[in-house]
Design a protein around this motif. Structure first.
Motif, PDB file in Angstrom:
ATOM      1  N   ARG A 129      -4.621  -2.177  -7.576  1.00  9.86           N
ATOM      2  CA  ARG A 129      -4.487  -1.415  -6.334  1.00  9.86           C
ATOM      3  C   ARG A 129      -4.805  -2.257  -5.104  1.00  9.86           C
ATOM      4  NH1 ARG A 129      -6.846   4.629  -6.732  1.00  9.86           N
ATOM      5  NH2 ARG A 129      -5.891   4.588  -4.671  1.00  9.86           N
ATOM      6  N   MET A 185       2.676  -2.035 -10.078  1.00  9.06           N
ATOM      7  CA  MET A 185       1.565  -2.601  -9.319  1.00  9.06           C
ATOM      8  C   MET A 185       0.458  -3.019 -10.282  1.00  9.06           C
ATOM      9  SD  MET A 185      -0.545  -0.809  -6.174  1.00  9.06           S
ATOM     10  CE  MET A 185       0.984  -0.387  -5.366  1.00  9.06           C
ATOM     11  N   ARG A 234       3.463   8.817   1.423  1.00  6.21           N
ATOM     12  CA  ARG A 234       3.260  10.222   1.797  1.00  6.21           C
ATOM     13  C   ARG A 234       3.761  10.473   3.214  1.00  6.21           C
ATOM     14  NH1 ARG A 234       0.365  13.960   4.288  1.00  6.21           N
ATOM     15  NH2 ARG A 234      -0.186  15.868   3.172  1.00  6.21           N
ATOM     16  N   ASN A 280       0.829  -1.209   0.000  1.00  7.16           N
ATOM     17  CA  ASN A 280       0.000   0.000   0.000  1.00  7.16           C
ATOM     18  C   ASN A 280       0.864   1.260   0.000  1.00  7.16           C
ATOM     19  OD1 ASN A 280      -2.270   1.581   0.062  1.00  7.16           O
ATOM     20  ND2 ASN A 280      -2.844   1.100   2.160  1.00  7.16           N
ATOM     21  N   LEU A 281       1.886   1.279  -0.867  1.00  8.46           N
ATOM     22  CA  LEU A 281       2.810   2.416  -0.889  1.00  8.46           C
ATOM     23  C   LEU A 281       2.137   3.698  -1.367  1.00  8.46           C
ATOM     24  CD1 LEU A 281       6.133   0.804  -2.162  1.00  8.46           C
ATOM     25  CD2 LEU A 281       5.527   1.526   0.146  1.00  8.46           C
ATOM     26  N   ARG A 282       1.053   3.571  -2.109  1.00  6.38           N
ATOM     27  CA  ARG A 282       0.346   4.772  -2.578  1.00  6.38           C
ATOM     28  C   ARG A 282      -0.071   5.650  -1.394  1.00  6.38           C
ATOM     29  NH1 ARG A 282      -1.656   5.388  -7.480  1.00  6.38           N
ATOM     30  NH2 ARG A 282      -1.416   3.154  -7.845  1.00  6.38           N
ATOM     31  N   LEU A 283      -0.460   5.017  -0.272  1.00  5.37           N
ATOM     32  CA  LEU A 283      -0.846   5.761   0.918  1.00  5.37           C
ATOM     33  C   LEU A 283       0.360   6.008   1.833  1.00  5.37           C
ATOM     34  CD1 LEU A 283      -3.014   6.919   2.889  1.00  5.37           C
ATOM     35  CD2 LEU A 283      -3.243   4.607   3.796  1.00  5.37           C
ATOM     36  N   GLU A 328      -8.376   3.649   6.545  1.00  2.33           N
ATOM     37  CA  GLU A 328      -7.745   2.658   5.681  1.00  2.33           C
ATOM     38  C   GLU A 328      -8.183   1.263   6.084  1.00  2.33           C
ATOM     39  OE1 GLU A 328      -3.337   0.709   4.970  1.00  2.33           O
ATOM     40  OE2 GLU A 328      -3.626   2.326   6.412  1.00  2.33           O
ATOM     41  N   VAL A 333       4.950  11.561  -4.395  1.00  4.91           N
ATOM     42  CA  VAL A 333       4.535  10.165  -4.256  1.00  4.91           C
ATOM     43  C   VAL A 333       4.244   9.560  -5.614  1.00  4.91           C
ATOM     44  CG1 VAL A 333       2.691   8.663  -3.417  1.00  4.91           C
ATOM     45  CG2 VAL A 333       3.661  10.390  -1.899  1.00  4.91           C
ATOM     46  N   ARG A 334       3.526  10.306  -6.470  1.00  3.76           N
ATOM     47  CA  ARG A 334       3.201   9.797  -7.808  1.00  3.76           C
ATOM     48  C   ARG A 334       4.470   9.537  -8.607  1.00  3.76           C
ATOM     49  NH1 ARG A 334      -1.109  13.574  -7.432  1.00  3.76           N
ATOM     50  NH2 ARG A 334       0.112  15.150  -8.570  1.00  3.76           N
ATOM     51  N   LEU A 341       6.187   6.317  -7.267  1.00  2.00           N
ATOM     52  CA  LEU A 341       5.459   5.127  -7.682  1.00  2.00           C
ATOM     53  C   LEU A 341       5.704   4.821  -9.157  1.00  2.00           C
ATOM     54  CD1 LEU A 341       2.042   5.718  -5.859  1.00  2.00           C
ATOM     55  CD2 LEU A 341       3.741   3.970  -5.299  1.00  2.00           C
ATOM     56  N   HIS A 389       2.031  15.001  -2.704  1.00  2.00           N
ATOM     57  CA  HIS A 389       1.289  14.049  -3.537  1.00  2.00           C
ATOM     58  C   HIS A 389       1.969  13.856  -4.880  1.00  2.00           C
ATOM     59  CE1 HIS A 389      -2.100  13.500  -0.851  1.00  2.00           C
ATOM     60  NE2 HIS A 389      -2.156  14.806  -0.669  1.00  2.00           N
TER      61      HIS A 389
END
Length: 610
Positions: free
Chosen positions: A202, A199, A109, A103-106, A428, A189-190, A193, A186
């Motif tokens: 998701r 990935m 950050r 869950n690196l998208r969250l 989450e 982070v993008r 990724l 943000h």
């Protein structure tokens, strides 16, 4: 034994549900202690571990946080300790930030926020095994280069899964990274990724499949009800042999010790009628408490509890709360104190205060000895529909009564308060995982230690004090009643009996409520001491079954559904709310509800001839 000198002091941080606590347990094993932060009722875990070179490290497990732009008291603690701003604490030598690799998208950050603190830092990519199973590919070298900090793969639930992290920490301390504090997190982070992470989807397919079942608005609630029902069935069914063993063991040891003190009647009375009767009467309920915690810990480790909070959000919203109150309220089943402390994760002050005020209505484990005593004495040990234990059904009903009462009180508070706005729940949902036996075992060991320390500390102390009050002054020469009737406790009991007689309490119950204010379990040990000093040699359960009416027993059960909490809980409420007014409001409404419920229960039960 000479204790090793600590080389480095490390802070362990991360989002909730990143596996941080499992990693802490992996590194420190049994070399850890639980306390509170100085002046703050937030749980503090510290442990030690050794690197490959033999250097000793101190590891501090900080509360989970979603952001260092603190929106809750827990996040304030994490931020201040990391910055070295917490009173009486120096800044850690380095920070270990844990992120869920699935869950690196969250989680990235928060990693970037921690990096902005400008302190030496290591990133632990946890749950790498789960990430690979889902087809997630992470280029660790690229991620390390982009972040400018060491990145280490970990699998906290596997033996040796933190060895690489321990080895990296044992090396040279990583330098602090200076970054632009004004960049857009943000966007970064993008970029990370896109550059270092591949990935395929998701969320995991298995998570989606299970969620369609567990989060179904109808089936999901049914599953939750069944889980809770089975827990309370197990509390009675599984614990009975263990409880019988403890009771027999305490009885044998007490008789053996008592026989050696036959020449010293007063000391014999203290040891047998006071310590063994009182403390043993509480110790016997340890198996039931551990079974309850076994299920709570397993549900927490599995990732189910946040889903239960999400599932109950709509119901709790009608009572003026959100699903975020669920986990603090669930924690209150163990003890209201950690439940009240857990409200620090609730960002909205209004919701937090309401949750604090209703937390004592959750049936804490300290009530379990009283419930178990009365249910075993008055409810037949028989099965219903061939599979369900009737005693377990009654226990489940008492827990449901506490939950329903808490929601009703929250609804009344909602009607009274001026702020009528609603607050959406954002949380989450972690991936499902199989609970690791080591983490469950450590959690049970901690809870057993807490219980045994209470037994050997406050309960033992109060039992001795209560024996003294129940023994002195002695009976006059022409006395025709048991000596305890002439004691200080007997006098107090007769005075209190005037107040509690309308709800069916005899003087023994009335005086047992007094030490029960210090710790609810003490009510059982006090009753055991009082009856032992009255000349009764049978076990407390047999005495209660023979001497109390069913109306009195049910009245006492109703009392403990609402009973005013222990003094430690009141002190915690005072500290958390910084208001004596809230303390008096809580104590007042709980006493009123307890008295009213007991009065109605007693009178109605008597009307039916019980």
């Amino acid at each position: 034994m000479i204790e090793a000198v600590v080389s480095l002091r490390l802070a362990l941080v991360g989002n909730p549900n990143c596996g941080k606590t499992a990693l802490f347990n992996q590194l420190t094993g049994g070399r850890q202690k639980v306390a509170n932060y100085a002046g703050v009722t937030v749980e503090r875990k510290e442990g030690r571990f050794s690197g490959p070179s033999g250097r000793t490290f101190q590891l501090i497990d900080l509360p989970g946080a979603y952001s260092l732009e603190a929106a809750s008291p827990d996040e304030v603690i994490t931020r201040d300790v990391c910055l070295g701003h917490f009173p009486g604490e120096t800044a850690p030598d380095a920070i270990v930030c844990v992120a869920d690799a699935t869950n690196l998208r969250l989680h990235l950050r928060f990693v970037l926020e921690v990096r902005r603190l400008g302190r030496p830092m290591v990133l632990a990519l946890n749950m790498m095994d789960a990430a690979r199973k889902r087809g997630i590919e992470i280029d660790v070298a690229k991620l390390e280069e982009a972040l400018g900090i060491p990145v280490v793969e970990t699998v906290a639930v596997r033996r040796g899964g933190a060895a690489a992290l321990a080895a990296r920490l044992d090396g040279e301390l990583p330098p602090a990274v200076v970054v632009d504090a004004n960049s857009d997190l943000h966007a970064e982070v993008r970029a990370l990724l896109a550059d270092a992470v591949s990935m395929p989807r998701r969320t995991a397919e298995i998570d989606d499949a299970l969620d369609r079942f567990f989060l179904h608005p109808v089936l999901g609630l049914g599953v939750l009800a069944v889980i809770m029902f089975l827990i309370f069935q197990a509390v009675f069914s599984w614990a009975e042999p263990l409880m019988e063993g403890i009771e027999a063991g305490v009885g044998l040891v007490g008789a053996w010790v008592g026989s050696g003190l036959a020449s010293m009647p007063m000391l014999q009375s203290l040891v047998v009628d006071g310590i063994f009767a009182g403390v043993g009467g509480v110790l016997v309920f340890l198996p039931q408490i551990l079974i309850l915690f076994l299920f709570i810990l397993a549900l927490e480790e599995s990732g189910y509890l946040p889903r239960a909070a999400f599932l109950l959000d709509r119901l709790m919203l009608k009572a003026g709360l959100t699903g975020r109150s669920f986990i603090p309220l669930l924690s209150s089943f163990a003890c209201a104190i950690p439940g009240i402390m857990a409200t620090r994760s609730i960002q909205d002050p209004r919701d937090r205060l309401t949750t604090i005020l209703i937390a004592p209505l959750m049936t804490c484990s300290a009530r379990l000895p009283v419930y178990a005593l009365l249910i075993a004495a008055f409810i037949p040990d028989q099965t219903v529909a061939g599979i369900f234990n009737l005693q377990g059904i009654v226990l489940f009903s008492l827990y449901v009564a506490g939950i329903v009462s808490a929601l009703a009180v929250a609804w009344v508070i909602k009607l009274i308060r001026r702020d009528k706005s609603e607050h959406a729940l954002l949380m989450e949902l972690p991936s499902y995982r199989i609970p690791h036996p080591r983490d469950i075992a450590i959690g049970l060991w901690e809870r057993a230690n807490i219980f045994l320390k209470r037994v050997g500390g406050i309960i033992l102390s109060l039992t001795i004090i209560w024996w003294f009050l129940s023994t002195f002054p002695g009976a006059p020469e022409a006395a025709t009643e048991p000596a305890i009737n002439y004691s200080f406790a007997g006098m107090l009991g007769r005075w209190l009996h005037v107040l509690f007689e309308p709800i069916g309490f005899n003087w023994q119950i009335s005086i047992a409520l007094v030490p029960g204010l210090a710790a609810r379990e003490v009510a059982v040990s006090s009753l055991a001491t009082v009856y032992a000093l009255s000349g009764h040699e049978e076990g407390l359960q047999a005495i209660v079954a023979a001497q109390w009416s069913m109306a009195t027993a049910f009245s006492l059960l109703a009392w403990y559904v609402f009973a005013p909490m222990c003094l430690s809980t009141l002190a915690t409420v005072r500290r958390e709310t910084n208001s004596w007014r809230q303390v008096w409001i809580m104590a007042g409404y709980l006493f009123a509800l307890a008295y009213l419920a007991s009065f109605l229960t007693y009178q109605i039960t008597r009307a039916f001839g019980a």
